[in-house]
Design a protein around this motif. Sequence first.
Motif, mmCIF file in Angstrom:
data_model
loop_
_atom_site.group_PDB
_atom_site.id
_atom_site.type_symbol
_atom_site.label_atom_id
_atom_site.label_comp_id
_atom_site.label_asym_id
_atom_site.label_seq_id
_atom_site.Cartn_x
_atom_site.Cartn_y
_atom_site.Cartn_z
ATOM 1 N N HIS A 68 24.757 16.133 -4.431
ATOM 2 C CA HIS A 68 24.428 14.842 -3.819
ATOM 3 C C HIS A 68 23.003 14.718 -3.290
ATOM 4 O O HIS A 68 22.467 13.629 -3.251
ATOM 5 C CB HIS A 68 25.402 14.545 -2.678
ATOM 6 C CG HIS A 68 26.826 14.569 -3.121
ATOM 7 N ND1 HIS A 68 27.313 13.695 -4.056
ATOM 8 C CD2 HIS A 68 27.854 15.385 -2.794
ATOM 9 C CE1 HIS A 68 28.595 13.958 -4.282
ATOM 10 N NE2 HIS A 68 28.947 14.980 -3.534
ATOM 11 N N ARG B 233 34.326 11.390 -5.558
ATOM 12 C CA ARG B 233 33.064 10.912 -6.126
ATOM 13 C C ARG B 233 32.677 9.574 -5.535
ATOM 14 O O ARG B 233 31.527 9.330 -5.211
ATOM 15 C CB ARG B 233 33.176 10.808 -7.650
ATOM 16 C CG ARG B 233 32.841 12.099 -8.356
ATOM 17 C CD ARG B 233 32.369 11.864 -9.775
ATOM 18 N NE ARG B 233 33.417 11.334 -10.631
ATOM 19 C CZ ARG B 233 34.326 12.086 -11.248
ATOM 20 N NH1 ARG B 233 34.327 13.380 -11.084
ATOM 21 N NH2 ARG B 233 35.221 11.543 -12.021
ATOM 22 N N TRP C 172 29.528 8.901 -3.283
ATOM 23 C CA TRP C 172 28.539 8.001 -3.910
ATOM 24 C C TRP C 172 28.071 6.980 -2.880
ATOM 25 O O TRP C 172 26.919 6.586 -2.833
ATOM 26 C CB TRP C 172 29.227 7.329 -5.101
ATOM 27 C CG TRP C 172 28.559 6.087 -5.639
ATOM 28 C CD1 TRP C 172 27.562 6.035 -6.557
ATOM 29 C CD2 TRP C 172 28.859 4.718 -5.309
ATOM 30 N NE1 TRP C 172 27.210 4.729 -6.825
ATOM 31 C CE2 TRP C 172 27.999 3.904 -6.070
ATOM 32 C CE3 TRP C 172 29.770 4.101 -4.455
ATOM 33 C CZ2 TRP C 172 28.018 2.514 -6.001
ATOM 34 C CZ3 TRP C 172 29.795 2.719 -4.382
ATOM 35 C CH2 TRP C 172 28.919 1.935 -5.155
ATOM 36 N N LYS D 11 24.237 5.105 -1.686
ATOM 37 C CA LYS D 11 23.927 3.676 -1.806
ATOM 38 C C LYS D 11 23.510 3.107 -0.453
ATOM 39 O O LYS D 11 22.549 2.360 -0.340
ATOM 40 C CB LYS D 11 25.162 2.910 -2.321
ATOM 41 C CG LYS D 11 25.507 3.233 -3.750
ATOM 42 C CD LYS D 11 24.470 2.635 -4.709
ATOM 43 C CE LYS D 11 24.590 3.324 -6.066
ATOM 44 N NZ LYS D 11 23.373 3.328 -6.848
ATOM 45 N N LYS E 113 20.150 3.965 0.618
ATOM 46 C CA LYS E 113 19.145 3.212 -0.122
ATOM 47 C C LYS E 113 18.873 1.875 0.563
ATOM 48 O O LYS E 113 17.743 1.423 0.661
ATOM 49 C CB LYS E 113 19.623 2.979 -1.552
ATOM 50 C CG LYS E 113 18.765 3.720 -2.545
ATOM 51 C CD LYS E 113 19.088 3.275 -3.943
ATOM 52 C CE LYS E 113 18.029 3.779 -4.909
ATOM 53 N NZ LYS E 113 18.416 3.490 -6.290
ATOM 54 N N ASP F 74 20.820 11.589 -3.359
ATOM 55 C CA ASP F 74 20.332 11.246 -4.683
ATOM 56 C C ASP F 74 21.132 10.049 -5.208
ATOM 57 O O ASP F 74 22.344 9.986 -5.025
ATOM 58 C CB ASP F 74 20.504 12.447 -5.612
ATOM 59 C CG ASP F 74 19.819 12.235 -6.937
ATOM 60 O OD1 ASP F 74 18.582 12.282 -6.965
ATOM 61 O OD2 ASP F 74 20.526 11.992 -7.938
ATOM 62 N N SER F 75 20.455 9.137 -5.865
ATOM 63 C CA SER F 75 21.147 7.922 -6.290
ATOM 64 C C SER F 75 22.170 8.201 -7.396
ATOM 65 O O SER F 75 23.183 7.524 -7.500
ATOM 66 C CB SER F 75 20.138 6.887 -6.759
ATOM 67 O OG SER F 75 19.351 7.459 -7.783
ATOM 68 N N LYS F 76 21.908 9.210 -8.209
ATOM 69 C CA LYS F 76 22.837 9.480 -9.317
ATOM 70 C C LYS F 76 23.734 10.693 -9.054
ATOM 71 O O LYS F 76 24.910 10.677 -9.365
ATOM 72 C CB LYS F 76 22.049 9.747 -10.598
ATOM 73 C CG LYS F 76 21.454 8.496 -11.208
ATOM 74 C CD LYS F 76 20.784 8.856 -12.514
ATOM 75 C CE LYS F 76 20.099 7.634 -13.126
ATOM 76 N NZ LYS F 76 19.192 8.032 -14.203
ATOM 77 N N ARG G 40 26.031 15.454 -11.506
ATOM 78 C CA ARG G 40 26.967 15.282 -12.612
ATOM 79 C C ARG G 40 26.450 14.239 -13.602
ATOM 80 O O ARG G 40 26.380 14.487 -14.814
ATOM 81 C CB ARG G 40 28.327 14.869 -12.054
ATOM 82 C CG ARG G 40 29.391 14.596 -13.084
ATOM 83 C CD ARG G 40 30.723 14.332 -12.402
ATOM 84 N NE ARG G 40 31.691 13.736 -13.314
ATOM 85 C CZ ARG G 40 31.790 12.427 -13.515
ATOM 86 N NH1 ARG G 40 30.975 11.597 -12.892
ATOM 87 N NH2 ARG G 40 32.699 11.956 -14.357
ATOM 88 N N LYS G 41 26.064 13.105 -13.051
ATOM 89 C CA LYS G 41 25.568 12.028 -13.902
ATOM 90 C C LYS G 41 24.302 12.451 -14.633
ATOM 91 O O LYS G 41 24.148 12.235 -15.835
ATOM 92 C CB LYS G 41 25.294 10.798 -13.032
ATOM 93 C CG LYS G 41 25.756 9.510 -13.666
ATOM 94 C CD LYS G 41 25.638 8.387 -12.678
ATOM 95 C CE LYS G 41 26.106 7.088 -13.296
ATOM 96 N NZ LYS G 41 26.041 5.998 -12.323
ATOM 97 N N ARG G 42 23.405 13.088 -13.876
ATOM 98 C CA ARG G 42 22.142 13.517 -14.479
ATOM 99 C C ARG G 42 22.375 14.532 -15.604
ATOM 100 O O ARG G 42 21.714 14.513 -16.620
ATOM 101 C CB ARG G 42 21.235 14.145 -13.424
ATOM 102 C CG ARG G 42 20.604 13.123 -12.505
ATOM 103 C CD ARG G 42 19.718 13.779 -11.460
ATOM 104 N NE ARG G 42 19.317 12.791 -10.469
ATOM 105 C CZ ARG G 42 18.259 11.988 -10.614
ATOM 106 N NH1 ARG G 42 17.506 12.087 -11.674
ATOM 107 N NH2 ARG G 42 17.981 11.094 -9.683
ATOM 108 N N GLU H 86 23.673 12.795 -18.669
ATOM 109 C CA GLU H 86 22.581 12.040 -19.296
ATOM 110 C C GLU H 86 21.659 12.962 -20.078
ATOM 111 O O GLU H 86 21.216 12.662 -21.179
ATOM 112 C CB GLU H 86 21.776 11.300 -18.220
ATOM 113 C CG GLU H 86 22.466 10.034 -17.739
ATOM 114 C CD GLU H 86 21.690 9.344 -16.610
ATOM 115 O OE1 GLU H 86 22.245 8.395 -16.033
ATOM 116 O OE2 GLU H 86 20.551 9.762 -16.315
#
Lengths: 241, 465
Positions: free
Chosen positions: A13, B416, B420, B424, B427, B448-450, B453-455, B458
């Motif tokens: 995170h 998650r 998450w 947000k 931000k 981190d915005s993503k 896992r997402k990174r 990708e």
Amino acid sequence: MKVALFIPCLSEHLYPESAIAMVNVLQHVGIESEYVENQTCCGQPAFNSGYRKEIIPLAERFIDMFHDKEYVVAPSGSCVTMVRKFYYDLDIRDKLKPALDELAGKIFEFTEFLVDVAKVEDLGGSFPHRVTYHDSCHLNRELGVNEQPRRLIRNIKDIDFVEMEQPDICCGFGGTFSYKFADLSTSMAARKCQYIENSGAEFCIGADSSCLMNIEGYLRKHNMRAKTMHIAELLAKSLRM
Amino acid sequence: MELSALKTKVYIKEALKDERLRDAVDKATQTAIKKRADKVQQIPYWEELRHKAHAVKRQVMENLDTYLETFEQRCQDNGVVVHWAEDAQEAQQIIRKIARANNVKTVVKSKSLTTEEIHLNKFLIENDIETLETDLGEYIVQLLDEIPSHLTAPALHLTRKDVGRVFHEKLGVYYTEEPTELLTIARQKLREKFLAADMGISGANFAIAESGSVVIVENEANARLTVGLPRVHVAVLGIEKLLPSFRELPVSLKLLPVSATGQKQTVYVNIISSPLRQLTGEGPEQVHVVLLDNGRSKILADPQLRETLFCIRCGACLNACPIYQQVGGHAYGWVYMGPIGITLIPQFLGDMEGRYAPYVSSLCGACYHACPVRINIPHHLLKLRNEIVESGHTMKVEKIGIKMWAFLAKHPRLYRFATWFPGKLQKLHPKPFPAPGYTKERALGTFDSKGFRKRFYEMQKGKKS
């Protein structure tokens, strides 16, 4: 060779770039990484605060999820300690105990894995800066890993590696300790940061994002010169990744 | 000075603001660490010694009943009177009775943490028995009406300027901060008391089961005078002090001084085995040994935590502890302080009164590495924290929070989402969760915005395409 990634909460995170760097460095030496879907937390923050039965389900699903992998690698000494050593303090189901033994034998912290398992000590990169290394407590004292990260650092070309005073003294983080005894924790961080500053290093390298978060937070708030960097990022940067 | 383990948070805050105290403690502990490290380096078999001492202690604890019986028998054979005290009150009463029976008006004491544990000085003084500490550090803290701030260096929190001031104010002597002059003053004052004392009270570093002997190590000869001059001697010791025989003693005699004061040997090793006066015309007429339980047998019953009874009170864990180094010994609020102290506080005082103690640690493990008998202090702190949670002495809101978090962590999708969300939120508003104490002196990390896992996914996709 293929490793299953164990991504600690802070890496997921707050500091994903260090875990991404780890994946890239592993790939550079021909090791493929696999992300194990549905992994969450190993339970360490709760365990360290005294909660055991609450995290047994987390430990059990972790063991279940990871025990049949070839290797499990994490960019954190303290999270690996949790699984390798402290899971034995939990009353997990008897059925899972052989799986835990199996897992405990193949879960590694990143630098430990590179040097002891993959037998890689020199990645061939270059990093023309002055750096120092902070020994995180669990990695150093529970897992006995202190020479491995230093070898990886020393083998980087053009690097100016200096030892700070008492590199193995605690930075004061200690999980929930950092807010339960915030003044004390801060005071310990102040001392660590002073040693870092005295070393003249531009970067304080570490192998645990938790310590680095604590150290970085203090350095930044007090406008000190040094920056923190996870060792995986240092290695990746030295390879121009 | 009355301290309470429940007020440790307050004491820590006060200590952190006390520059003079922090300076004194920091200097003393850094010197102690260097001296110890220097000696350890000269002993190539240091690690073997630690393992050996641990093994001996384990064996003793697992057969303590037998060793205690042998010890009592041998003491009686030697003409030493053995008393059993279940708790502090009983120990106090036993000692008062001995004093009464022998018409004791004045007592000299050599350094003993066990008698601190049972608050003996206060008790004796309340019973009109003049009681004087004779170890220099203990003497100083007694003059100040304080308790020791370190297991082996009771006045570690004071500078020589402080000592000069104390002597000047309390003893009415001229002010000096010269150590040799201060020593001479203390020696003169103490010598008169030694000669006049009716009873001597000591602790013990070790007790030898096989021969019924009490062993006291020291540097100032005050223990020797405490034992040797008065008519009556009382040694107060916890039941965990036993060693099987003299064969096991050398390992301890090697480990203890190196760990405690960075000395290869102490100046004196006193071994008391019997009242000598009848035989030699010197030494005490009577020797009493008070064996104190005070919760120790309860600790002994726990196969893991009994390891905390292996402690030989050297203080190496205190010196090595980055927390002790900052706050000193009084901040813990009890007679046993530092890393080993916070394992003993909840075990001796109960989970209610001891509910904060095991948390005064970042679990860094420096204590375990310094411990000459290899007590795995962080491991025991973790267990004690669990006992405190299970006994319901933690904040309800924390417990509810942990339960909710554990529930989420079992359900990856929910987890998650829940993790998450702060990203947000941060931000939208850059400082959503100022953890009050944490961020006072430290900047907070950014979510981190993503997330990884997402990174990662990708990145994998990018490689394939």
